[in-house]
Design an enzyme around this catalytic site. Structure first.
Site, mmCIF file in Angstrom:
data_model
loop_
_atom_site.group_PDB
_atom_site.id
_atom_site.type_symbol
_atom_site.label_atom_id
_atom_site.label_comp_id
_atom_site.label_asym_id
_atom_site.label_seq_id
_atom_site.Cartn_x
_atom_site.Cartn_y
_atom_site.Cartn_z
ATOM 1 N N ASN A 157 -34.218 54.283 -1.352
ATOM 2 C CA ASN A 157 -33.152 53.496 -0.561
ATOM 3 C C ASN A 157 -33.104 52.250 -1.758
ATOM 4 O O ASN A 157 -33.424 52.046 -2.659
ATOM 5 C CB ASN A 157 -33.415 52.810 0.735
ATOM 6 C CG ASN A 157 -34.828 52.125 0.645
ATOM 7 O OD1 ASN A 157 -35.113 51.005 -0.017
ATOM 8 N ND2 ASN A 157 -35.780 52.456 1.610
ATOM 9 N N PHE A 183 -39.456 44.487 10.003
ATOM 10 C CA PHE A 183 -38.073 44.370 9.663
ATOM 11 C C PHE A 183 -37.278 45.276 10.022
ATOM 12 O O PHE A 183 -37.855 46.567 9.860
ATOM 13 C CB PHE A 183 -38.248 43.973 8.100
ATOM 14 C CG PHE A 183 -38.197 42.493 7.661
ATOM 15 C CD1 PHE A 183 -37.218 41.848 7.009
ATOM 16 C CD2 PHE A 183 -39.544 41.892 8.070
ATOM 17 C CE1 PHE A 183 -37.289 40.587 6.679
ATOM 18 C CE2 PHE A 183 -39.536 40.682 7.813
ATOM 19 C CZ PHE A 183 -38.569 39.829 7.046
ATOM 20 N N LYS A 241 -36.132 48.540 18.752
ATOM 21 C CA LYS A 241 -37.355 48.872 18.013
ATOM 22 C C LYS A 241 -38.705 47.974 18.505
ATOM 23 O O LYS A 241 -39.672 48.483 18.155
ATOM 24 C CB LYS A 241 -36.986 48.523 16.555
ATOM 25 C CG LYS A 241 -37.861 48.899 15.417
ATOM 26 C CD LYS A 241 -37.101 48.563 14.052
ATOM 27 C CE LYS A 241 -38.268 49.158 12.849
ATOM 28 N NZ LYS A 241 -37.646 48.819 11.519
ATOM 29 N N LYS A 273 -41.880 50.218 18.766
ATOM 30 C CA LYS A 273 -43.189 50.229 17.706
ATOM 31 C C LYS A 273 -44.400 49.313 17.999
ATOM 32 O O LYS A 273 -45.249 49.270 17.248
ATOM 33 C CB LYS A 273 -42.465 49.418 16.382
ATOM 34 C CG LYS A 273 -41.192 49.759 16.101
ATOM 35 C CD LYS A 273 -41.397 51.164 15.112
ATOM 36 C CE LYS A 273 -40.176 51.636 14.274
ATOM 37 N NZ LYS A 273 -40.239 52.706 13.553
ATOM 38 N N ASP A 296 -37.511 57.138 5.737
ATOM 39 C CA ASP A 296 -37.686 57.612 6.940
ATOM 40 C C ASP A 296 -38.433 58.937 6.880
ATOM 41 O O ASP A 296 -39.030 59.703 7.548
ATOM 42 C CB ASP A 296 -36.636 57.719 7.798
ATOM 43 C CG ASP A 296 -36.163 56.458 8.317
ATOM 44 O OD1 ASP A 296 -37.180 55.361 8.557
ATOM 45 O OD2 ASP A 296 -34.947 55.976 8.246
ATOM 46 N N PRO A 343 -45.029 58.963 7.726
ATOM 47 C CA PRO A 343 -45.699 58.204 9.021
ATOM 48 C C PRO A 343 -45.016 56.815 9.213
ATOM 49 O O PRO A 343 -44.379 56.204 8.372
ATOM 50 C CB PRO A 343 -46.748 58.044 8.256
ATOM 51 C CG PRO A 343 -46.743 58.251 6.891
ATOM 52 C CD PRO A 343 -45.712 59.203 6.662
ATOM 53 N N ASP A 344 -45.092 56.359 10.439
ATOM 54 C CA ASP A 344 -44.212 55.012 10.860
ATOM 55 C C ASP A 344 -45.381 53.936 10.682
ATOM 56 O O ASP A 344 -46.352 53.850 11.633
ATOM 57 C CB ASP A 344 -43.743 55.133 12.318
ATOM 58 C CG ASP A 344 -42.968 54.016 12.619
ATOM 59 O OD1 ASP A 344 -43.377 52.896 12.062
ATOM 60 O OD2 ASP A 344 -42.121 54.004 13.373
ATOM 61 N N ILE A 345 -45.387 53.389 9.723
ATOM 62 C CA ILE A 345 -46.386 52.396 9.204
ATOM 63 C C ILE A 345 -46.382 51.060 10.286
ATOM 64 O O ILE A 345 -47.625 50.827 10.849
ATOM 65 C CB ILE A 345 -46.315 51.593 8.004
ATOM 66 C CG1 ILE A 345 -46.370 52.677 6.787
ATOM 67 C CG2 ILE A 345 -47.296 50.701 7.473
ATOM 68 C CD1 ILE A 345 -45.975 52.275 5.513
ATOM 69 N N LEU A 346 -45.319 50.687 10.802
ATOM 70 C CA LEU A 346 -45.359 49.564 11.831
ATOM 71 C C LEU A 346 -45.729 50.024 13.031
ATOM 72 O O LEU A 346 -47.016 49.659 13.778
ATOM 73 C CB LEU A 346 -43.787 49.195 12.021
ATOM 74 C CG LEU A 346 -43.876 47.827 13.017
ATOM 75 C CD1 LEU A 346 -44.450 46.648 12.410
ATOM 76 C CD2 LEU A 346 -42.349 47.536 13.174
#
Length: 415
Positions: A224, A339, A353, A357, A292, A320-323
């Site tokens: 991105n 963020f 979110k 999260k 993502d 993987p969703d780090i947050l």
């Protein structure tokens, strides 16, 4: 005002010639420079050149009777406001970290009671060697300020991290350190600094920044437009507030904030691993724009067009969703901040979110314009108590305000 004084120690690397320009820049800024050359440095640059530029005697011989009689190495080590080692080779860093004093330069470093700035320069493989990284960790723990080397082409033909920073950057760092004299801690020495200007003293703040690159084949990747500027600004603000800062950075070309421990990663999985290794932390501020998705099976060879007009088949799977991982982690930070880069319904998406999260705050920003790569930002701080919207601000100002809120939100330290 009394003129600031620098003791410049030049060790033996090809980058030693840049120290001549550093002397010129420091003198131009009104800073007096006295130079010490190691025996190896004398193979690359001459004492005569440094003597002409410093307008002072150049030191190098530990057992020179005239030098010892007139000033002595102990006095020499303490008559400066700041000791600068530039370039600092892997060899002299190892000696500094282990208290070895086998020549004039290393004896001065062991005897000095003044702040020390080391500016490394070496081959990329030497920089990344575990021994060098151990030595750097020890030096930072001992209070030595270490500038990160630049990325670029080496004199040996290799490319990577290890180039001496440009003299202008070193001179700017010297001025920054001289503005806070009297301690090996560059942020000490100002009135009420401990209680007013260093509200995060004793805290560990973990920050992620930049994009991730998810490989498709050896030449292509999914990414991105994140520049990393906001995350790096937050890391710098946290250091200024007195925190120990770990900055996990995706692929960006930004200088490391002075005082932050930087870990460079490429992919989302590498970033998650680095984040978990950095725990525990008092607060984690997840600024990075993590991709993502990644390809299920990255090709080891460049994918070619086959002439059919059809795109290469790519199977995408979620990263993987780090947050979210930190939200339920056994070492979850006391304050977890994510963020959200949105292009529509910014606050609404951020509120959803927040709950999903397991974060304490979501900092939401509208990236439909030129925020990604730009120097300013407009954010909304979303918490369980509601939404706080800020005016459009430079990213450095956004960072300062976020860190102020972090300092106020963290529970008191227990001793």
């Amino acid at each position: 005002m009394t003129q600031s004084r620098i003791l410049l120690i030049v060790s033996g690397g090809i980058a030693a010639y840049k120290s001549l320009e550093l002397v010129r820049l420091l003198k131009k800024r009104g800073i007096a420079v006295r130079a010490v050359l190691t025996e190896s440095a004398g193979k690359f640059v001459t004492p005569l050149a440094f003597g002409v530029l410093t307008e002072d005697h150049v030191y190098g011989d530990m057992f020179d009777l005239k030098e010892e009689r007139e000033i002595g190495h102990i006095q020499l080590s303490r008559q400066a406001d700041l000791v600068v080692v530039a370039p600092a080779t892997a060899n002299i860093l190892a000696k500094m970290a282990n208290g070895i004093a086998d020549d004039l330069a290393t004896t001065l470093l062991l005897a000095t009671d003044k702040p020390v700035l080391a500016v490394p320069a070496m081959n990329v493989r030497m920089w990344h060697h575990p021994a060098t990284q151990r030595n750097l960790k020890q030096l930072r723990a001992d209070g030595v300020q270490v500038m990160e080397p630049d990325d670029g082409e080496m004199a040996c033909g290799e490319y990577g991290k290890g180039r001496l920073p440009e003299p202008e950057a070193i001179a700017a760092e010297v001025e920054r350190l001289l503005a806070r004299p009297g301690s090996n801690d560059p942020l000490a020495g100002q009135p009420d600094f401990e209680t007013v200007e260093r509200p995060l003293k004793g805290r560990h703040i973990l920050v992620t920044a930049g994009p991730t690159h998810e490989p498709i084949d050896p030449v292509r990747y999914i990414a991105n437009r994140s520049s990393g500027k906001q995350g790096f600004a937050i890391a710098a603000a946290a250091v200024k507030a007195g925190a120990r800062v770990t900055l996990v950075a995706g692929p960006v070309h930004l200088p490391t904030p002075a005082g932050a421990d930087r870990i460079d990663v490429e992919s989302a999985r590498e970033m998650l691993t680095a984040v978990e290794k950095a725990l525990p932390a008092d607060a984690a501020i997840m600024v990075a724009a993590v991709a993502d998705w990644r390809t299920a099976d990255a090709s080891g060879q460049k994918l070619k067009k086959d002439g059919s007009g059809k795109p290469a088949p790519l199977t995408l799977i979620e990263n993987p969703d780090i947050l979210a991982t930190l939200g339920k982690h056994g070492q979850r930070p006391s304050l977890l901040i994510g963020f959200a880069a949105e292009t529509e319904k910014v606050a609404e998406h951020a509120q959803a979110k927040l709950a999903r999260k397991g974060a304490d705050w979501i900092v939401a920003n509208d990236v439909s314009g030129d925020v990604m790569g730009g120097d300013s930002n407009s954010v909304h701080i979303v918490t369980a108590q509601g939404v706080e919207s800020w005016e459009h601000l430079p990213k450095d100002d956004v960072a300062t305000r976020i860190i102020e809120k972090v300092a106020n939100a963290l529970p008191p330290l227990t001793h």
